[in-house]
Write a protein that holds these residues in place. Sequence first.
Motif, PDB file in Angstrom:
ATOM      1  N   LEU A 114       9.451   6.942  -9.509  1.00 45.74           N
ATOM      2  CA  LEU A 114      10.865   6.526  -9.890  1.00 45.74           C
ATOM      3  C   LEU A 114      10.611   5.332 -10.881  1.00 45.74           C
ATOM      4  N   LYS A 115      11.173   5.490 -12.244  1.00 44.35           N
ATOM      5  CA  LYS A 115      11.030   4.512 -13.148  1.00 44.35           C
ATOM      6  C   LYS A 115      10.874   2.992 -12.891  1.00 44.35           C
ATOM      7  N   LYS A 116      11.631   2.473 -11.827  1.00 46.70           N
ATOM      8  CA  LYS A 116      11.595   1.185 -11.423  1.00 46.70           C
ATOM      9  C   LYS A 116      10.250   0.592 -11.033  1.00 46.70           C
ATOM     10  N   HIS A 117       9.496   1.742 -10.439  1.00 46.56           N
ATOM     11  CA  HIS A 117       8.254   1.604  -9.903  1.00 46.56           C
ATOM     12  C   HIS A 117       7.147   1.953 -10.798  1.00 46.56           C
ATOM     13  N   ARG A 118       7.127   2.246 -11.867  1.00 51.11           N
ATOM     14  CA  ARG A 118       6.208   2.842 -12.847  1.00 51.11           C
ATOM     15  C   ARG A 118       5.508   1.188 -13.414  1.00 51.11           C
ATOM     16  N   ARG A 119       4.200   1.506 -13.996  1.00 51.32           N
ATOM     17  CA  ARG A 119       3.559   0.613 -14.356  1.00 51.32           C
ATOM     18  C   ARG A 119       3.171  -0.485 -13.238  1.00 51.32           C
ATOM     19  N   ASN A 120       3.259  -0.296 -12.170  1.00 52.48           N
ATOM     20  CA  ASN A 120       2.829  -1.212 -11.142  1.00 52.48           C
ATOM     21  C   ASN A 120       1.711  -0.932 -10.157  1.00 52.48           C
ATOM     22  N   GLY A 121       0.981   0.285 -10.774  1.00 56.72           N
ATOM     23  CA  GLY A 121      -0.175   0.657 -10.028  1.00 56.72           C
ATOM     24  C   GLY A 121       0.128   1.575  -8.914  1.00 56.72           C
ATOM     25  N   PHE A 122       1.436   1.932  -8.615  1.00 56.20           N
ATOM     26  CA  PHE A 122       1.829   2.937  -7.421  1.00 56.20           C
ATOM     27  C   PHE A 122       1.578   4.341  -7.913  1.00 56.20           C
ATOM     28  N   GLY A 123       1.708   4.868  -8.963  1.00 53.39           N
ATOM     29  CA  GLY A 123       1.406   6.151  -9.464  1.00 53.39           C
ATOM     30  C   GLY A 123      -0.462   6.276  -9.301  1.00 53.39           C
TER      31      GLY A 123
ATOM     32  N   MET B 256       0.813  -1.202  -0.094  1.00 54.66           N
ATOM     33  CA  MET B 256       0.057  -0.043  -0.137  1.00 54.66           C
ATOM     34  C   MET B 256       1.049   1.111  -0.041  1.00 54.66           C
ATOM     35  N   VAL B 257       0.346   2.267  -0.852  1.00 53.03           N
ATOM     36  CA  VAL B 257       1.377   3.329  -0.704  1.00 53.03           C
ATOM     37  C   VAL B 257       0.683   4.491   0.126  1.00 53.03           C
ATOM     38  N   GLN B 258       1.639   5.331   0.655  1.00 58.91           N
ATOM     39  CA  GLN B 258       1.163   6.093   1.607  1.00 58.91           C
ATOM     40  C   GLN B 258       1.704   7.319   1.158  1.00 58.91           C
ATOM     41  N   LEU B 259       1.152   8.625   1.487  1.00 60.84           N
ATOM     42  CA  LEU B 259       1.564   9.866   1.189  1.00 60.84           C
ATOM     43  C   LEU B 259       2.069  10.808   2.458  1.00 60.84           C
ATOM     44  N   ILE B 260       3.251  11.027   2.716  1.00 61.92           N
ATOM     45  CA  ILE B 260       4.128  11.544   3.801  1.00 61.92           C
ATOM     46  C   ILE B 260       4.278  12.933   3.320  1.00 61.92           C
TER      47      ILE B 260
ATOM     48  N   ASP C  18       6.303   0.333   1.277  1.00 65.00           N
ATOM     49  CA  ASP C  18       7.157  -0.373   2.308  1.00 65.00           C
ATOM     50  C   ASP C  18       8.457   0.403   2.740  1.00 65.00           C
ATOM     51  N   GLY C  19       8.219   1.553   3.251  1.00 63.62           N
ATOM     52  CA  GLY C  19       9.177   2.206   3.963  1.00 63.62           C
ATOM     53  C   GLY C  19      10.050   2.943   3.037  1.00 63.62           C
ATOM     54  N   LYS C  20       9.829   2.625   1.651  1.00 66.45           N
ATOM     55  CA  LYS C  20      11.041   3.418   0.868  1.00 66.45           C
ATOM     56  C   LYS C  20      10.220   4.549  -0.020  1.00 66.45           C
ATOM     57  N   ILE C  21      11.070   5.817   0.084  1.00 69.51           N
ATOM     58  CA  ILE C  21      10.433   6.684  -1.130  1.00 69.51           C
ATOM     59  C   ILE C  21      10.535   6.086  -2.595  1.00 69.51           C
ATOM     60  N   MET C  22       9.455   6.332  -3.157  1.00 73.43           N
ATOM     61  CA  MET C  22       9.327   5.956  -4.548  1.00 73.43           C
ATOM     62  C   MET C  22       8.983   7.111  -5.547  1.00 73.43           C
ATOM     63  N   GLY C  23       8.667   8.287  -4.806  1.00 70.35           N
ATOM     64  CA  GLY C  23       8.464   9.597  -5.769  1.00 70.35           C
ATOM     65  C   GLY C  23       7.840  10.651  -4.748  1.00 70.35           C
ATOM     66  N   PHE C  24       7.312  11.453  -5.514  1.00 68.99           N
ATOM     67  CA  PHE C  24       6.758  12.589  -4.821  1.00 68.99           C
ATOM     68  C   PHE C  24       5.711  12.991  -5.489  1.00 68.99           C
ATOM     69  N   LEU C  25       4.739  14.079  -4.868  1.00 70.18           N
ATOM     70  CA  LEU C  25       3.745  14.741  -5.594  1.00 70.18           C
ATOM     71  C   LEU C  25       3.533  16.076  -4.855  1.00 70.18           C
TER      72      LEU C  25
END
Length: 162
Positions: free
Chosen positions: A91-100, A1-5, A61-68
């Motif tokens: 981040l490119k490695k996390h794209r196309r996985n539904g996180f965005g 699950m993605v979190q916005l911090i 999972d506790g790792k920053i994967m981008g920002f908005l």
Amino acid sequence: MVQLISVSEESKVTLHNIYQLYLYDFSQFTEEDINSCGLFGVSLDHYWQDPRWNPFFIVHDGKIMGFLVVLFENYDVDPDPTHVIYDFMILKKHRRNGFGKEAAIKAFNLYKANWKVAQMSSNEAAVLFWRSVITEYTNDTYTELYRPDFKKYVQSFNNKDF
């Protein structure tokens, strides 16, 4: 699950570093160059000086994967506020996985408001991404216009009744 911090001023350096990756990705559309220090010029101080700016880290999972960044165009206290997704990056490695998509929906759900999201027309991947996310989120009840003066597509909707 993605979190916005929410990004605190103490984490400004981290956000600045991630912006370097974002501006690198965007340089194919903006043709922006790096400076003599090898960096893209960006100042983020206004994010903590003006309450209309709301930066968030996108974390999984506790790792920053981008920002908005959410911009309150006319403040949240306005009886009919308009908010804008001003900047958005996964981040490119996390794209196309539904996180965005998950991050975008969480951002929309933070505030009941009129919303605008804009993309450079030359950034076809972004245009397709936002159309897909907003179509699903609004059940296809949004408007889109093309701004030739800015060469951007802008989607608009409100989620006050969702």
